[in-house]
Design a protein around this motif. Structure first.
Motif, PDB file in Angstrom:
ATOM      1  N   SER A  31       0.825  -1.208   0.000  1.00  0.00           N
ATOM      2  CA  SER A  31       0.000   0.000   0.000  1.00  0.00           C
ATOM      3  C   SER A  31       0.857   1.253   0.000  1.00  0.00           C
ATOM      4  O   SER A  31       0.523   2.241  -0.660  1.00  0.00           O
ATOM      5  N   CYS A  32       1.961   1.213   0.731  1.00  0.00           N
ATOM      6  CA  CYS A  32       2.857   2.371   0.786  1.00  0.00           C
ATOM      7  C   CYS A  32       3.431   2.686  -0.599  1.00  0.00           C
ATOM      8  O   CYS A  32       3.439   3.840  -1.029  1.00  0.00           O
ATOM      9  N   CYS A  33       3.866   1.649  -1.293  1.00  0.00           N
ATOM     10  CA  CYS A  33       4.406   1.864  -2.646  1.00  0.00           C
ATOM     11  C   CYS A  33       3.305   2.313  -3.616  1.00  0.00           C
ATOM     12  O   CYS A  33       3.529   3.183  -4.452  1.00  0.00           O
ATOM     13  N   TYR A  34       2.134   1.728  -3.487  1.00  0.00           N
ATOM     14  CA  TYR A  34       0.999   2.106  -4.319  1.00  0.00           C
ATOM     15  C   TYR A  34       0.665   3.586  -4.105  1.00  0.00           C
ATOM     16  O   TYR A  34       0.453   4.339  -5.057  1.00  0.00           O
ATOM     17  N   ALA A  35       0.660   4.026  -2.847  1.00  0.00           N
ATOM     18  CA  ALA A  35       0.367   5.425  -2.542  1.00  0.00           C
ATOM     19  C   ALA A  35       1.469   6.339  -3.069  1.00  0.00           C
ATOM     20  O   ALA A  35       1.193   7.436  -3.559  1.00  0.00           O
ATOM     21  N   TYR A  36       2.709   5.890  -3.001  1.00  0.00           N
ATOM     22  CA  TYR A  36       3.824   6.721  -3.456  1.00  0.00           C
ATOM     23  C   TYR A  36       3.814   6.895  -4.974  1.00  0.00           C
ATOM     24  O   TYR A  36       4.021   7.989  -5.479  1.00  0.00           O
ATOM     25  N   TRP A  37       3.555   5.808  -5.708  1.00  0.00           N
ATOM     26  CA  TRP A  37       3.652   5.865  -7.160  1.00  0.00           C
ATOM     27  C   TRP A  37       2.377   6.349  -7.834  1.00  0.00           C
ATOM     28  O   TRP A  37       2.441   6.915  -8.933  1.00  0.00           O
ATOM     29  N   CYS A  38       1.227   6.122  -7.240  1.00  0.00           N
ATOM     30  CA  CYS A  38      -0.020   6.585  -7.861  1.00  0.00           C
ATOM     31  C   CYS A  38      -1.013   6.971  -6.767  1.00  0.00           C
ATOM     32  O   CYS A  38      -1.979   6.258  -6.493  1.00  0.00           O
ATOM     33  N   PHE A  39      -0.756   8.114  -6.147  1.00  0.00           N
ATOM     34  CA  PHE A  39      -1.556   8.543  -5.009  1.00  0.00           C
ATOM     35  C   PHE A  39      -3.042   8.726  -5.335  1.00  0.00           C
ATOM     36  O   PHE A  39      -3.891   8.279  -4.569  1.00  0.00           O
ATOM     37  N   PRO A  40      -3.414   9.351  -6.473  1.00  0.00           N
ATOM     38  CA  PRO A  40      -4.852   9.481  -6.763  1.00  0.00           C
ATOM     39  C   PRO A  40      -5.559   8.121  -6.875  1.00  0.00           C
ATOM     40  O   PRO A  40      -6.670   7.956  -6.371  1.00  0.00           O
ATOM     41  N   CYS A  41      -4.904   7.162  -7.521  1.00  0.00           N
ATOM     42  CA  CYS A  41      -5.506   5.824  -7.638  1.00  0.00           C
ATOM     43  C   CYS A  41      -5.623   5.161  -6.269  1.00  0.00           C
ATOM     44  O   CYS A  41      -6.618   4.499  -5.967  1.00  0.00           O
ATOM     45  N   PHE A  42      -4.600   5.344  -5.437  1.00  0.00           N
ATOM     46  CA  PHE A  42      -4.604   4.764  -4.090  1.00  0.00           C
ATOM     47  C   PHE A  42      -5.749   5.322  -3.248  1.00  0.00           C
ATOM     48  O   PHE A  42      -6.454   4.571  -2.567  1.00  0.00           O
ATOM     49  N   THR A  43      -5.957   6.635  -3.308  1.00  0.00           N
ATOM     50  CA  THR A  43      -7.038   7.230  -2.520  1.00  0.00           C
ATOM     51  C   THR A  43      -8.398   6.749  -3.011  1.00  0.00           C
ATOM     52  O   THR A  43      -9.293   6.491  -2.200  1.00  0.00           O
ATOM     53  N   CYS A  44      -8.543   6.597  -4.327  1.00  0.00           N
ATOM     54  CA  CYS A  44      -9.812   6.088  -4.863  1.00  0.00           C
ATOM     55  C   CYS A  44     -10.058   4.648  -4.412  1.00  0.00           C
ATOM     56  O   CYS A  44     -11.184   4.280  -4.064  1.00  0.00           O
ATOM     57  N   THR A  45      -9.019   3.827  -4.406  1.00  0.00           N
ATOM     58  CA  THR A  45      -9.142   2.441  -3.958  1.00  0.00           C
ATOM     59  C   THR A  45      -9.495   2.367  -2.475  1.00  0.00           C
ATOM     60  O   THR A  45     -10.366   1.588  -2.070  1.00  0.00           O
ATOM     61  N   THR A  46      -8.840   3.197  -1.670  1.00  0.00           N
ATOM     62  CA  THR A  46      -9.107   3.204  -0.229  1.00  0.00           C
ATOM     63  C   THR A  46     -10.540   3.640   0.049  1.00  0.00           C
ATOM     64  O   THR A  46     -11.233   3.054   0.889  1.00  0.00           O
ATOM     65  N   THR A  47     -10.993   4.655  -0.676  1.00  0.00           N
ATOM     66  CA  THR A  47     -12.359   5.133  -0.493  1.00  0.00           C
ATOM     67  C   THR A  47     -13.367   4.052  -0.889  1.00  0.00           C
ATOM     68  O   THR A  47     -14.373   3.851  -0.199  1.00  0.00           O
ATOM     69  N   ALA A  48     -13.094   3.343  -1.972  1.00  0.00           N
ATOM     70  CA  ALA A  48     -13.982   2.255  -2.393  1.00  0.00           C
ATOM     71  C   ALA A  48     -13.981   1.127  -1.373  1.00  0.00           C
ATOM     72  O   ALA A  48     -15.039   0.545  -1.087  1.00  0.00           O
ATOM     73  N   ASP A  49     -12.821   0.798  -0.806  1.00  0.00           N
ATOM     74  CA  ASP A  49     -12.744  -0.245   0.232  1.00  0.00           C
ATOM     75  C   ASP A  49     -13.564   0.135   1.464  1.00  0.00           C
ATOM     76  O   ASP A  49     -14.095  -0.734   2.153  1.00  0.00           O
ATOM     77  N   PHE A  50     -13.664   1.422   1.721  1.00  0.00           N
ATOM     78  CA  PHE A  50     -14.430   1.905   2.875  1.00  0.00           C
ATOM     79  C   PHE A  50     -15.927   1.916   2.594  1.00  0.00           C
ATOM     80  O   PHE A  50     -16.736   1.975   3.513  1.00  0.00           O
ATOM     81  N   GLY A  51     -16.293   1.828   1.317  1.00  0.00           N
ATOM     82  CA  GLY A  51     -17.709   1.788   0.961  1.00  0.00           C
ATOM     83  C   GLY A  51     -18.247   3.103   0.438  1.00  0.00           C
ATOM     84  O   GLY A  51     -19.450   3.267   0.299  1.00  0.00           O
ATOM     85  N   GLU A  52     -17.384   4.035   0.148  1.00  0.00           N
ATOM     86  CA  GLU A  52     -17.800   5.326  -0.393  1.00  0.00           C
ATOM     87  C   GLU A  52     -17.552   5.358  -1.898  1.00  0.00           C
ATOM     88  O   GLU A  52     -17.008   4.424  -2.473  1.00  0.00           O
ATOM     89  N   SER A  53     -17.936   6.454  -2.520  1.00  0.00           N
ATOM     90  CA  SER A  53     -17.763   6.614  -3.958  1.00  0.00           C
ATOM     91  C   SER A  53     -16.286   6.577  -4.336  1.00  0.00           C
ATOM     92  O   SER A  53     -15.454   7.217  -3.692  1.00  0.00           O
ATOM     93  N   THR A  54     -15.976   5.850  -5.387  1.00  0.00           N
ATOM     94  CA  THR A  54     -14.593   5.687  -5.826  1.00  0.00           C
ATOM     95  C   THR A  54     -13.972   7.014  -6.274  1.00  0.00           C
ATOM     96  O   THR A  54     -12.798   7.259  -6.054  1.00  0.00           O
ATOM     97  N   CYS A  55     -14.749   7.868  -6.883  1.00  0.00           N
ATOM     98  CA  CYS A  55     -14.220   9.120  -7.432  1.00  0.00           C
ATOM     99  C   CYS A  55     -14.198  10.259  -6.423  1.00  0.00           C
ATOM    100  O   CYS A  55     -13.768  11.363  -6.751  1.00  0.00           O
ATOM    101  N   LEU A  56     -14.649  10.036  -5.220  1.00  0.00           N
ATOM    102  CA  LEU A  56     -14.718  11.089  -4.215  1.00  0.00           C
ATOM    103  C   LEU A  56     -13.372  11.772  -3.961  1.00  0.00           C
ATOM    104  O   LEU A  56     -13.311  13.003  -3.903  1.00  0.00           O
ATOM    105  N   PRO A  57     -12.253  11.054  -3.828  1.00  0.00           N
ATOM    106  CA  PRO A  57     -10.976  11.720  -3.547  1.00  0.00           C
ATOM    107  C   PRO A  57     -10.494  12.634  -4.679  1.00  0.00           C
ATOM    108  O   PRO A  57      -9.639  13.486  -4.451  1.00  0.00           O
ATOM    109  N   LEU A  58     -11.032  12.472  -5.868  1.00  0.00           N
ATOM    110  CA  LEU A  58     -10.612  13.342  -6.962  1.00  0.00           C
ATOM    111  C   LEU A  58     -11.002  14.798  -6.695  1.00  0.00           C
ATOM    112  O   LEU A  58     -10.412  15.711  -7.269  1.00  0.00           O
ATOM    113  N   LEU A  59     -11.958  15.007  -5.799  1.00  0.00           N
ATOM    114  CA  LEU A  59     -12.328  16.370  -5.421  1.00  0.00           C
ATOM    115  C   LEU A  59     -11.189  17.063  -4.682  1.00  0.00           C
ATOM    116  O   LEU A  59     -11.068  18.282  -4.740  1.00  0.00           O
TER     117      LEU A  59
END
Length: 180
Positions: A31-59
């Motif tokens: 997860s650390c490497c994923y966040a370092y190399w593609c932070f927007p994708c990582f935040t979208c994945t984390t938000t989806a894992d939590f049960g929220e909208s996948t695109c929410l972190p793009l805001l």
């Protein structure tokens, strides 16, 4: 003489702590490497894992640009802060909004990695419930609250005369004969 009453802050008793510290990225290097190399994708994945909208972190990425266009400065990423507060409340983790603001502003990557580790750790908590032995299997695709299938009641009568025993089957109304 004055009486001093010391009160606990509301919501602090019975609260849990984070499963990992803010700088414990070594616990989950993927997860650390994923966040370092593609932070927007990582935040979208984390938000989806939590049960929220996948695109929410793009805001958080587009929001400051839009706010700056209107002359409003933003220093706190709103979605990152909202997610952190939501994770704390859902999992009953102690802390305060001030701590969340400081962590989100000072190290957004570490905050998202900590939330990701927490979500993964909470999803691993599996509670095994003992199966009720009286429960009968229900056919696939049938809602058990709508259709209740009952077994036929078999009543044996003693033989009358020299012939074989007679077997009577009582079928409950509303249950098709082939469903038994």
């Amino acid at each position: 003489m004055a009486t001093v009453v010391v009160q606990q802050p509301l919501g602090k008793t019975g609260m849990e702590a984070w499963n990992s510290g803010i700088c414990d990225c070594g616990q989950d290097l993927n997860s650390c490497c994923y966040a370092y190399w593609c932070f927007p994708c990582f935040t979208c994945t984390t938000t989806a894992d939590f049960g929220e909208s996948t695109c929410l972190p793009l805001l958080d990425i587009l929001g400051p640009a839009l706010m700056a266009a209107f002359g409003i400065g933003v220093c706190v990423p709103p979605v990152g802060l909202a997610m952190r507060v939501a994770v704390r409340y859902k999992y009953q983790i102690g802390g305060s909004i001030c701590e969340d603001i400081m962590v989100t502003c000072c190290c957004m990557w570490c905050s998202w990695c900590q939330m990701s580790r927490e979500i993964k750790a909470r999803k691993k908590d599996v509670r095994v419930l003992q199966r009720n032995p009286l429960m009968q299997p229900v056919p696939m695709g049938v809602n058990p609250q709508v259709v209740t299938m009952q077994q036929p009641t078999v009543i044996c009568t003693p033989p009358v005369g020299p012939g074989p025993a007679v077997q009577m089957v009582q079928i409950k109304p509303g249950v098709p004969p082939g469903a038994m």
